[in-house]
Design a protein around this motif. Structure first.
Motif, PDB file in Angstrom:
ATOM      1  N   LEU A 191       0.831  -1.205   0.000  1.00 55.08           N
ATOM      2  CA  LEU A 191       0.000   0.000   0.000  1.00 55.08           C
ATOM      3  C   LEU A 191       0.868   1.257   0.000  1.00 55.08           C
ATOM      4  O   LEU A 191       0.604   2.205  -0.736  1.00 55.08           O
ATOM      5  N   THR A 192       1.891   1.252   0.842  1.00 56.90           N
ATOM      6  CA  THR A 192       2.783   2.409   0.915  1.00 56.90           C
ATOM      7  C   THR A 192       3.536   2.609  -0.390  1.00 56.90           C
ATOM      8  O   THR A 192       3.715   3.737  -0.868  1.00 56.90           O
ATOM      9  N   LYS A 193       3.951   1.501  -0.992  1.00 57.23           N
ATOM     10  CA  LYS A 193       4.699   1.576  -2.246  1.00 57.23           C
ATOM     11  C   LYS A 193       3.823   2.086  -3.388  1.00 57.23           C
ATOM     12  O   LYS A 193       4.237   2.943  -4.172  1.00 57.23           O
ATOM     13  N   ASN A 194       2.611   1.586  -3.469  1.00 58.26           N
ATOM     14  CA  ASN A 194       1.751   1.889  -4.617  1.00 58.26           C
ATOM     15  C   ASN A 194       0.955   3.178  -4.465  1.00 58.26           C
ATOM     16  O   ASN A 194       0.284   3.589  -5.421  1.00 58.26           O
ATOM     17  N   GLN A 195       1.040   3.823  -3.309  1.00 59.75           N
ATOM     18  CA  GLN A 195       0.342   5.099  -3.171  1.00 59.75           C
ATOM     19  C   GLN A 195       0.941   6.161  -4.088  1.00 59.75           C
ATOM     20  O   GLN A 195       0.287   7.156  -4.405  1.00 59.75           O
ATOM     21  N   GLU A 196       2.169   5.947  -4.540  1.00 60.80           N
ATOM     22  CA  GLU A 196       2.786   6.892  -5.470  1.00 60.80           C
ATOM     23  C   GLU A 196       2.024   6.968  -6.793  1.00 60.80           C
ATOM     24  O   GLU A 196       2.048   7.995  -7.472  1.00 60.80           O
ATOM     25  N   SER A 197       1.352   5.887  -7.158  1.00 64.91           N
ATOM     26  CA  SER A 197       0.619   5.877  -8.429  1.00 64.91           C
ATOM     27  C   SER A 197      -0.637   6.742  -8.380  1.00 64.91           C
ATOM     28  O   SER A 197      -1.265   6.983  -9.410  1.00 64.91           O
ATOM     29  N   LEU A 198      -1.013   7.217  -7.191  1.00 61.54           N
ATOM     30  CA  LEU A 198      -2.171   8.096  -7.081  1.00 61.54           C
ATOM     31  C   LEU A 198      -1.884   9.466  -7.694  1.00 61.54           C
ATOM     32  O   LEU A 198      -2.799  10.167  -8.123  1.00 61.54           O
ATOM     33  N   SER A 199      -0.621   9.854  -7.723  1.00 61.00           N
ATOM     34  CA  SER A 199      -0.236  11.143  -8.306  1.00 61.00           C
ATOM     35  C   SER A 199      -0.065  10.996  -9.816  1.00 61.00           C
ATOM     36  O   SER A 199       0.387   9.964 -10.311  1.00 61.00           O
ATOM     37  N   ASN A 200      -0.441  12.048 -10.551  1.00 64.10           N
ATOM     38  CA  ASN A 200      -0.249  12.065 -12.001  1.00 64.10           C
ATOM     39  C   ASN A 200       0.029  13.501 -12.446  1.00 64.10           C
ATOM     40  O   ASN A 200       0.337  14.364 -11.623  1.00 64.10           O
ATOM     41  N   ILE A 201      -0.104  13.756 -13.729  1.00 56.37           N
ATOM     42  CA  ILE A 201       0.255  15.071 -14.260  1.00 56.37           C
ATOM     43  C   ILE A 201      -0.639  16.184 -13.712  1.00 56.37           C
ATOM     44  O   ILE A 201      -0.235  17.343 -13.645  1.00 56.37           O
ATOM     45  N   LEU A 202      -1.848  15.823 -13.276  1.00 60.71           N
ATOM     46  CA  LEU A 202      -2.787  16.823 -12.779  1.00 60.71           C
ATOM     47  C   LEU A 202      -2.887  16.846 -11.264  1.00 60.71           C
ATOM     48  O   LEU A 202      -2.973  17.911 -10.659  1.00 60.71           O
ATOM     49  N   PHE A 203      -2.853  15.669 -10.645  1.00 64.65           N
ATOM     50  CA  PHE A 203      -3.040  15.562  -9.206  1.00 64.65           C
ATOM     51  C   PHE A 203      -1.748  15.158  -8.502  1.00 64.65           C
ATOM     52  O   PHE A 203      -0.911  14.459  -9.067  1.00 64.65           O
ATOM     53  N   ILE A 204      -1.642  15.571  -7.261  1.00 68.42           N
ATOM     54  CA  ILE A 204      -0.533  15.133  -6.417  1.00 68.42           C
ATOM     55  C   ILE A 204      -1.107  14.645  -5.090  1.00 68.42           C
ATOM     56  O   ILE A 204      -1.960  15.293  -4.489  1.00 68.42           O
ATOM     57  N   SER A 205      -0.654  13.478  -4.690  1.00 71.22           N
ATOM     58  CA  SER A 205      -1.118  12.876  -3.440  1.00 71.22           C
ATOM     59  C   SER A 205      -0.091  13.131  -2.339  1.00 71.22           C
ATOM     60  O   SER A 205       1.118  13.017  -2.563  1.00 71.22           O
ATOM     61  N   ASN A 206      -0.566  13.488  -1.176  1.00 68.84           N
ATOM     62  CA  ASN A 206       0.342  13.672  -0.036  1.00 68.84           C
ATOM     63  C   ASN A 206      -0.387  13.309   1.255  1.00 68.84           C
ATOM     64  O   ASN A 206      -1.591  13.071   1.268  1.00 68.84           O
ATOM     65  N   GLY A 207       0.381  13.262   2.340  1.00 68.96           N
ATOM     66  CA  GLY A 207      -0.185  12.925   3.647  1.00 68.96           C
ATOM     67  C   GLY A 207      -0.670  11.493   3.745  1.00 68.96           C
ATOM     68  O   GLY A 207      -1.580  11.195   4.536  1.00 68.96           O
ATOM     69  N   PHE A 208      -0.069  10.584   2.969  1.00 65.67           N
ATOM     70  CA  PHE A 208      -0.521   9.193   3.000  1.00 65.67           C
ATOM     71  C   PHE A 208      -0.184   8.556   4.337  1.00 65.67           C
ATOM     72  O   PHE A 208       0.929   8.669   4.847  1.00 65.67           O
ATOM     73  N   HIS A 209      -1.158   7.876   4.917  1.00 58.83           N
ATOM     74  CA  HIS A 209      -0.948   7.191   6.205  1.00 58.83           C
ATOM     75  C   HIS A 209      -1.769   5.913   6.219  1.00 58.83           C
ATOM     76  O   HIS A 209      -2.956   5.917   5.881  1.00 58.83           O
ATOM     77  N   VAL A 210      -1.136   4.807   6.569  1.00 56.50           N
ATOM     78  CA  VAL A 210      -1.834   3.530   6.660  1.00 56.50           C
ATOM     79  C   VAL A 210      -1.797   3.045   8.106  1.00 56.50           C
ATOM     80  O   VAL A 210      -0.782   3.176   8.799  1.00 56.50           O
ATOM     81  N   SER A 211      -2.907   2.531   8.571  1.00 58.99           N
ATOM     82  CA  SER A 211      -3.003   2.080   9.964  1.00 58.99           C
ATOM     83  C   SER A 211      -3.688   0.719  10.026  1.00 58.99           C
ATOM     84  O   SER A 211      -4.333   0.279   9.071  1.00 58.99           O
ATOM     85  N   GLY A 212      -3.554   0.088  11.148  1.00 58.50           N
ATOM     86  CA  GLY A 212      -4.144  -1.236  11.353  1.00 58.50           C
ATOM     87  C   GLY A 212      -3.376  -1.973  12.429  1.00 58.50           C
ATOM     88  O   GLY A 212      -2.241  -1.618  12.750  1.00 58.50           O
ATOM     89  N   THR A 213      -3.984  -2.984  13.001  1.00 55.73           N
ATOM     90  CA  THR A 213      -3.357  -3.782  14.052  1.00 55.73           C
ATOM     91  C   THR A 213      -3.170  -5.202  13.562  1.00 55.73           C
ATOM     92  O   THR A 213      -4.126  -5.821  13.057  1.00 55.73           O
ATOM     93  N   ARG A 214      -1.965  -5.702  13.705  1.00 57.24           N
ATOM     94  CA  ARG A 214      -1.681  -7.067  13.250  1.00 57.24           C
ATOM     95  C   ARG A 214      -2.466  -8.065  14.092  1.00 57.24           C
ATOM     96  O   ARG A 214      -2.370  -8.069  15.323  1.00 57.24           O
ATOM     97  N   PRO A 215      -3.243  -8.932  13.475  1.00 55.51           N
ATOM     98  CA  PRO A 215      -4.028  -9.895  14.248  1.00 55.51           C
ATOM     99  C   PRO A 215      -3.230 -11.143  14.595  1.00 55.51           C
ATOM    100  O   PRO A 215      -2.168 -11.407  14.020  1.00 55.51           O
TER     101      PRO A 215
END
Length: 240
Positions: A135-159
């Motif tokens: 998820l962290t690696k592929n969040q870069e693909s959210l940005s493109n020539i028009l949009f820029i993604s920032n403030g990405f944060h992933v959360s969760g508890t390992r079961p």
């Protein structure tokens, strides 16, 4: 005719930037949507793969309950035999030997149970970590020539494997905990902000916040345990 053709060319040239901008906008929006859906898909796929690896360990653990109950009954009977053999040395020795054999079997079973739980927990930990990295690696693909993604944060508890013993005794029987599906789930939630790049931000302003989630657990179907996408603890519509 020449004036009409010249006017048409001028009109086309005047509209060309608008057409290009429109195509750029549509392409960027569709590109973002594809990346967003791809991240959710990856989260679900990795979760299903992880739970699929856990299922055989859970099934084997629960199948050992028959042996655990039998040994418990035999142990109680062995203690009763020892009590009844007081004053009869040969019978007492035989009863004690029987008890020792049963207790050794219980220790072996207890070890096997704990190994299955540890193997399941290792699979859950590996899948949980792998999904977070993807998820962290592929969040870069959210940005493109028009949009820029920032403030990405992933959360969760390992079961961990959501089972509980019926007692603190050696080689107890195990059963799924109450609320098994939610506690067993490989669940992730991620959020980010999408903004319009410069110089496009002069024409299209705004910052858009997104929250996404996915959760995959195990569900019993016809005595087997299979991966299942669930809502989990998330109230977000995006979990689906």
């Amino acid at each position: 005719m020449k004036n009409e053709k010249g006017f048409a060319v001028i009109l086309l040239l005047a509209c060309l930037p608008v057409l290009i901008s429109g195509l750029l906008l549509l392409s960027s929006v569709f590109g973002f949507m594809q990346s967003d859906l791809a991240m959710k898909y990856q989260c679900r796929v990795h979760g299903q793969q992880g739970q699929k690896q856990v299922a055989p360990h859970l099934e084997k653990l629960l199948s050992l309950n028959v042996t655990a109950r039998r040994l418990k009954i035999e142990e109680v009977a062995a203690y009763a035999k020892i009590a009844a053999s007081a004053g009869n040395p040969p019978a007492l020795a035989a009863a004690k030997a029987r008890l020792i054999k049963i207790q050794n079997q219980k220790r072996q079973l207890d070890l096997k149970q704990k190994q299955l739980i540890n193997q399941a927990n290792m699979s859950l930990a590996s899948s949980f970590s792998k999904t977070r990295k993807e998820l962290t690696k592929n969040q870069e693909s959210l940005s493109n020539i028009l949009f820029i993604s920032n403030g990405f944060h992933v959360s969760g508890t390992r079961p961990t494997l959501a089972v509980r013993p019926d007692s603190s005794d050696t080689a107890p029987t195990y059963s799924p905990v109450p609320g098994f599906e939610e506690k067993q789930a490989l669940a992730h939630e991620w959020q980010y902000t999408l903004a319009v790049r410069k110089p496009f931000s002069q024409f299209l302003e705004g910052r858009f916040q997104f929250r996404k989630a996915c959760a995959v657990s195990l569900s019993e179907e016809n005595t087997t345990w299979v991966p299942k996408i669930i809502k989990g603890k998330f109230s977000l519509k995006s979990v689906w």
